[in-house]
Design a protein around this motif. Structure first.
Motif, PDB file in Angstrom:
ATOM      1  N   ALA A  86      12.468   6.239   3.345  1.00 63.28           N
ATOM      2  CA  ALA A  86      13.403   5.827   2.286  1.00 63.28           C
ATOM      3  C   ALA A  86      13.000   6.453   0.951  1.00 63.28           C
ATOM      4  CB  ALA A  86      13.436   4.301   2.173  1.00 63.28           C
ATOM      5  N   LEU A  87      11.682   6.531   0.690  1.00 62.80           N
ATOM      6  CA  LEU A  87      11.208   7.165  -0.537  1.00 62.80           C
ATOM      7  C   LEU A  87      11.477   8.671  -0.517  1.00 62.80           C
ATOM      8  CD1 LEU A  87       7.801   5.308  -1.004  1.00 62.80           C
ATOM      9  CD2 LEU A  87       9.909   4.941  -2.298  1.00 62.80           C
ATOM     10  N   VAL A  88      11.283   9.297   0.646  1.00 60.96           N
ATOM     11  CA  VAL A  88      11.580  10.724   0.769  1.00 60.96           C
ATOM     12  C   VAL A  88      13.064  10.971   0.530  1.00 60.96           C
ATOM     13  CG1 VAL A  88      11.697  12.664   2.403  1.00 60.96           C
ATOM     14  CG2 VAL A  88       9.635  11.266   2.276  1.00 60.96           C
ATOM     15  N   ALA A  89      13.920  10.145   1.128  1.00 55.20           N
ATOM     16  CA  ALA A  89      15.364  10.288   0.926  1.00 55.20           C
ATOM     17  C   ALA A  89      15.722  10.113  -0.544  1.00 55.20           C
ATOM     18  CB  ALA A  89      16.112   9.264   1.784  1.00 55.20           C
ATOM     19  N   GLN A 113       0.827  -1.203   0.000  1.00 55.77           N
ATOM     20  CA  GLN A 113       0.000   0.000   0.000  1.00 55.77           C
ATOM     21  C   GLN A 113       0.866   1.259   0.000  1.00 55.77           C
ATOM     22  OE1 GLN A 113      -3.024  -1.244  -0.998  1.00 55.77           O
ATOM     23  NE2 GLN A 113      -3.869   0.345   0.338  1.00 55.77           N
ATOM     24  N   CYS A 114       1.935   1.216   0.760  1.00 48.59           N
ATOM     25  CA  CYS A 114       2.835   2.365   0.830  1.00 48.59           C
ATOM     26  C   CYS A 114       3.482   2.648  -0.524  1.00 48.59           C
ATOM     27  CB  CYS A 114       3.905   2.124   1.885  1.00 48.59           C
ATOM     28  SG  CYS A 114       4.997   3.527   2.161  1.00 48.59           S
ATOM     29  N   LEU A 115       3.801   1.587  -1.240  1.00 52.85           N
ATOM     30  CA  LEU A 115       4.500   1.732  -2.521  1.00 52.85           C
ATOM     31  C   LEU A 115       3.557   1.983  -3.688  1.00 52.85           C
ATOM     32  CD1 LEU A 115       7.129  -1.153  -2.204  1.00 52.85           C
ATOM     33  CD2 LEU A 115       7.513   1.303  -1.864  1.00 52.85           C
ATOM     34  N   ARG A 116       2.257   1.728  -3.504  1.00 54.49           N
ATOM     35  CA  ARG A 116       1.300   1.838  -4.604  1.00 54.49           C
ATOM     36  C   ARG A 116       1.337   3.234  -5.226  1.00 54.49           C
ATOM     37  NH1 ARG A 116      -3.712   3.586  -3.986  1.00 54.49           N
ATOM     38  NH2 ARG A 116      -3.631   3.146  -1.749  1.00 54.49           N
ATOM     39  N   GLY A 117       1.567   3.271  -6.532  1.00 53.31           N
ATOM     40  CA  GLY A 117       1.610   4.537  -7.250  1.00 53.31           C
ATOM     41  C   GLY A 117       2.908   5.310  -7.070  1.00 53.31           C
ATOM     42  N   ARG A 118       3.815   4.750  -6.296  1.00 54.76           N
ATOM     43  CA  ARG A 118       5.065   5.464  -6.027  1.00 54.76           C
ATOM     44  C   ARG A 118       6.272   4.778  -6.674  1.00 54.76           C
ATOM     45  NH1 ARG A 118       3.493   6.433   0.356  1.00 54.76           N
ATOM     46  NH2 ARG A 118       2.197   8.286   0.002  1.00 54.76           N
ATOM     47  N   VAL A 119       6.116   3.529  -7.052  1.00 55.30           N
ATOM     48  CA  VAL A 119       7.166   2.813  -7.783  1.00 55.30           C
ATOM     49  C   VAL A 119       6.563   2.384  -9.108  1.00 55.30           C
ATOM     50  CG1 VAL A 119       8.748   0.863  -7.820  1.00 55.30           C
ATOM     51  CG2 VAL A 119       8.257   2.018  -5.663  1.00 55.30           C
ATOM     52  N   SER A 120       7.002   2.985 -10.174  1.00 55.45           N
ATOM     53  CA  SER A 120       6.431   2.745 -11.492  1.00 55.45           C
ATOM     54  C   SER A 120       6.983   1.455 -12.091  1.00 55.45           C
ATOM     55  CB  SER A 120       6.735   3.917 -12.422  1.00 55.45           C
ATOM     56  OG  SER A 120       6.359   3.607 -13.747  1.00 55.45           O
ATOM     57  N   GLU A 121       6.075   0.584 -12.554  1.00 54.00           N
ATOM     58  CA  GLU A 121       6.500  -0.632 -13.245  1.00 54.00           C
ATOM     59  C   GLU A 121       6.891  -0.317 -14.691  1.00 54.00           C
ATOM     60  OE1 GLU A 121       6.856  -3.537 -11.985  1.00 54.00           O
ATOM     61  OE2 GLU A 121       5.854  -3.354 -10.039  1.00 54.00           O
ATOM     62  N   ARG A 122       6.296   0.764 -15.249  1.00 52.25           N
ATOM     63  CA  ARG A 122       6.493   1.038 -16.664  1.00 52.25           C
ATOM     64  C   ARG A 122       7.888   1.574 -16.958  1.00 52.25           C
ATOM     65  NH1 ARG A 122       2.550   4.495 -17.405  1.00 52.25           N
ATOM     66  NH2 ARG A 122       3.873   6.361 -17.299  1.00 52.25           N
ATOM     67  N   ASP A 165       3.063  22.136   5.608  1.00 47.45           N
ATOM     68  CA  ASP A 165       3.047  22.574   4.221  1.00 47.45           C
ATOM     69  C   ASP A 165       2.782  21.407   3.277  1.00 47.45           C
ATOM     70  OD1 ASP A 165       3.761  25.362   4.680  1.00 47.45           O
ATOM     71  OD2 ASP A 165       5.724  24.585   5.286  1.00 47.45           O
ATOM     72  N   ASP A 166       3.357  20.243   3.593  1.00 45.64           N
ATOM     73  CA  ASP A 166       3.188  19.049   2.768  1.00 45.64           C
ATOM     74  C   ASP A 166       2.941  17.852   3.677  1.00 45.64           C
ATOM     75  OD1 ASP A 166       3.852  20.044  -0.009  1.00 45.64           O
ATOM     76  OD2 ASP A 166       5.714  20.586   1.024  1.00 45.64           O
ATOM     77  N   VAL A 167       2.369  16.801   3.095  1.00 44.21           N
ATOM     78  CA  VAL A 167       2.116  15.584   3.861  1.00 44.21           C
ATOM     79  C   VAL A 167       2.354  14.372   2.975  1.00 44.21           C
ATOM     80  CG1 VAL A 167      -0.370  15.667   3.311  1.00 44.21           C
ATOM     81  CG2 VAL A 167       0.430  14.313   5.265  1.00 44.21           C
ATOM     82  N   VAL A 168       2.925  13.329   3.559  1.00 43.97           N
ATOM     83  CA  VAL A 168       3.043  12.025   2.910  1.00 43.97           C
ATOM     84  C   VAL A 168       2.415  11.000   3.848  1.00 43.97           C
ATOM     85  CG1 VAL A 168       4.582  10.244   2.043  1.00 43.97           C
ATOM     86  CG2 VAL A 168       5.153  12.637   1.706  1.00 43.97           C
ATOM     87  N   TYR A 169       1.469  10.232   3.333  1.00 47.08           N
ATOM     88  CA  TYR A 169       0.798   9.217   4.138  1.00 47.08           C
ATOM     89  C   TYR A 169       1.509   7.875   4.002  1.00 47.08           C
ATOM     90  CZ  TYR A 169      -2.952  12.616   4.559  1.00 47.08           C
ATOM     91  OH  TYR A 169      -3.679  13.752   4.839  1.00 47.08           O
ATOM     92  N   ILE A 170       1.657   7.180   5.114  1.00 49.62           N
ATOM     93  CA  ILE A 170       2.350   5.894   5.081  1.00 49.62           C
ATOM     94  C   ILE A 170       1.415   4.761   4.680  1.00 49.62           C
ATOM     95  CG2 ILE A 170       3.989   6.699   6.814  1.00 49.62           C
ATOM     96  CD1 ILE A 170       2.610   4.883   8.842  1.00 49.62           C
ATOM     97  N   ARG A 171       0.091   4.978   4.777  1.00 46.27           N
ATOM     98  CA  ARG A 171      -0.927   4.045   4.277  1.00 46.27           C
ATOM     99  C   ARG A 171      -0.875   2.683   4.955  1.00 46.27           C
ATOM    100  NH1 ARG A 171       0.415   4.774  -2.153  1.00 46.27           N
ATOM    101  NH2 ARG A 171      -0.165   6.976  -2.419  1.00 46.27           N
TER     102      ARG A 171
END
Length: 597
Positions: free
Chosen positions: A409-412, A266-275, A382-388
């Protein structure tokens, strides 16, 4: 800490809805529970102990009403007792109040009210509220006017809900303590957290500081401190009610450990592109860290922050982690060039919110890393990232910590401007690798072997220091056994004096880099002193020659090895606590969400 539930709807459903809501809030930590029904007359039941004790104290049949409130209390003012349990009432039982937070000026108000003839029955700060309301009722105010006037007199952090006799309304207000409203087909709901009513509705409205709410059977009206109507957006919670159940597991904690492969997906969904094999962060299109990065967090989230700090420092970013309660902008340089990242599972942690608000006042850019959509941290940064990670019920955090690790790790990676193919492959493989650990771990056997130890020491280097700290925290939280985590190099600077045959040392040894060689030297130090060694490793052939027991993790990218190591430590703590027959989901004295400083 503490939990509030409110309901306005069908008369025959009120008591059951309140009791179910209190059961759903047990994860927050509490020592007493109670309910108030706005029947005629106003009826209050409250009891020291768990919700089951409250249910046993309620007669059958019980009075019913269309409106009611309930509360689970975590003691601050006055010890756990029937008298100190919420709800609290006025002298003539016309109004009942529940409260989360701390009223700073309660003693002054209590003295004033006592002098004017009010009689108090508890040691709590909360009880001043119904007596204040009573004083305004006596002067001719209607319930809503009396409620608002009483709130004007108090200072502090609070979420407060009230019901009056012979009414079908719940009144509420928040200031620095969370309240969320639920909009159902058959009634309206109020709670300190969504799981209280998730089986009834997924449509919610979050109150902001200074906002009042009036709940009727078929509507909710939100107003500001001046009484002007406030238009609020309605959010839809993407949680299945089943997510808040045990699903056949003995404990929520074990269920949530086993949900981690799904949580990572869920955390990675839409954030790691397979294409195009890229790592994306569409939520943060303009994120940048030209200046220093400060992490602020508490407890488990602080350990996640330390992990994020390690990743950023490796890339040359001036990153530093702060325990949120110690983040003082008058002492720590913060300006427009600073990025302040608040890591908080609930998004309502009082110390973390205070730190973020200070950073906002200083002109820094703020980013919330949180699990709860539209929480205070999410709305104020100002910004938010959800861990889901989905709802986490056990007080001891597990899947939310893994979600924080992955998100940081994704933010880094985003701040570094890109990722390697090896990192992208490792991210995609991570859920399956966690599942392999869950299927094959020897942690239960290891836990049984070392029951009766005097203490547990967790050691690591580099990325593994935060995980060693978290492993020790999990062990002490749910087993009540002494545990310490520290950098392995610190062993010979004091802790080695405590090493005996009764102090297992859990050594986190992965990879074949120089740090692994150094920690093998530390392992040899403790082994030479007859301390048992439990190695958590991806190379069992090497450290296995000096370790008494080995917990194996798959090989992966160096940034992600700590995620896998952490899963083994979670299982070790869980099975140790299970062997000791501890109350794993509700450890003593602890609360899931700490909403007071």
């Amino acid at each position: 800490m503490c939990g509030i539930i409110g309901y306005v709807g069908s008369s025959g459903e009120t008591l059951g809805t309140l009791l179910q809501g209190l059961s759903n809030l047990e994860y927050r930590g509490y020592d007493s529970a109670g309910v108030a029904l706005a029947a005629s007359p106003l009826t209050v039941y409250k009891k020291q102990g768990e919700v089951d004790a409250l249910e046993d104290a309620i007669p059958n049949p019980a009075p019913e009403g269309h409106a009611g409130i309930g509360h689970t209390r975590w003691s601050t003012h006055g010890p756990p007792s029937d008298a100190n349990a919420h709800p609290h009432t006025d002298c003539h039982d016309r109004v009942a109040v529940v409260h989360n937070g701390i009223i700073d000026n309660y003693q002054e108000l209590r003295d004033e009210l006592t002098a004017s003839g009010h009689e108090f029955r508890s040691e709590t700060d909360t009880e001043v509220v119904p007596h204040l309301i009573e004083s305004f009722l006596d002067n001719g105010a209607n319930p809503e006017e009396a409620f608002r006037s009483a709130i004007d007199r108090i200072s502090g952090s609070y979420a407060i809900a009230a019901v009056f006799d012979e009414t079908e309304t719940v009144y509420a207000v928040r200031n620095q303590s969370p309240l969320v409203l639920g909009l159902g087909d058959d009634g309206t709901y109020l709670a300190s957290d969504v799981p209280a009513f998730i089986e009834y509705t997924d449509r919610v409205v979050y109150l902001d500081d200074g906002e009042f709410a009036r709940l009727e059977r078929d509507e909710v009206v939100v107003t500001d401190s001046d009484g002007a109507a406030v238009e609020k957006s309605v959010e839809t919670i993407d949680w299945d009610p089943e997510d808040a159940g045990k699903s056949g597991y003995r404990h929520y904690m074990l269920k949530e450990i086993h949900e981690q492969p799904h949580a990572v997906r869920q955390c990675l969904r839409g954030r790691v592109s397979e294409r195009d094999e890229s790592v994306l962060f569409e939520e943060l299109p303009n994120l940048d860290a030209d200046g220093p990065v400060h992490f602020v967090a508490c407890g488990t989230s602080y350990h996640a922050a330390l992990y994020g700090e390690c990743l950023l420092q490796e890339q040359g970013t001036a990153a530093q982690s702060f325990v949120a309660s110690e983040y003082d902008i008058d002492r720590i340089p913060v300006d427009e060039e600073t990025l302040v990242i608040g890591v908080t599972q609930s998004g309502e942690t009082a110390d973390t919110l205070r730190a973020l608000r200070g950073a906002n006042r200083s002109g820094a850019t703020t980013l919330a890393v949180t699990n709860v959509v539209a929480s205070s941290a999410a709305r104020e940064c100002d910004d938010v990232v959800y861990i889901r990670a989905g709802p986490e019920i056990s007080v001891a955090a597990t899947k939310s910590f893994v979600g924080q690790q992955i998100t940081l790790a994704l933010v880094a990676n985003a701040l570094a401007g890109g990722s390697s193919p090896a990192f992208r492959r490792a991210l995609r493989n991570l859920p399956d690798q966690i599942q392999r650990i869950l299927d094959e771990s020897a942690a239960r056997s290891v836990a049984t072997t070392f029951i009766g130890s005097d203490a547990y020491f967790f050691i690591g280097r580099n990325y593994h220091v935060p995980v060693a700290l978290e492993g020790a925290l999990k062990m002490k939280e749910i087993t009540y056994e002494h545990a310490e985590g520290f950098a392995a190099g610190e062993l010979k600077h004091g802790p080695l004096a405590l090493v005996t045959r009764k102090t297992p040392v859990i050594a986190l040894v992965t990879g074949d880099e120089p740090t692994a060689t150094k920690i093998l030297g530390n392992v040899s130090e403790v082994a030479a002193r007859d301390a048992p060694v439990i190695a958590v490793t991806d190379s069992p052939g090497g450290v296995g020659q000096v370790a008494d027991r080995v917990l194996v993790v798959p090989t992966t990218h160096p940034w992600l090895v700590p995620v896998l190591v952490n899963v083994q430590l979670q299982l070790l703590a869980y099975w140790t606590a299970d062997e000791l027959e501890r109350p794993i989901d509700k450890p003593r004295n602890l609360a899931k969400s700490v909403t007071v400083e």
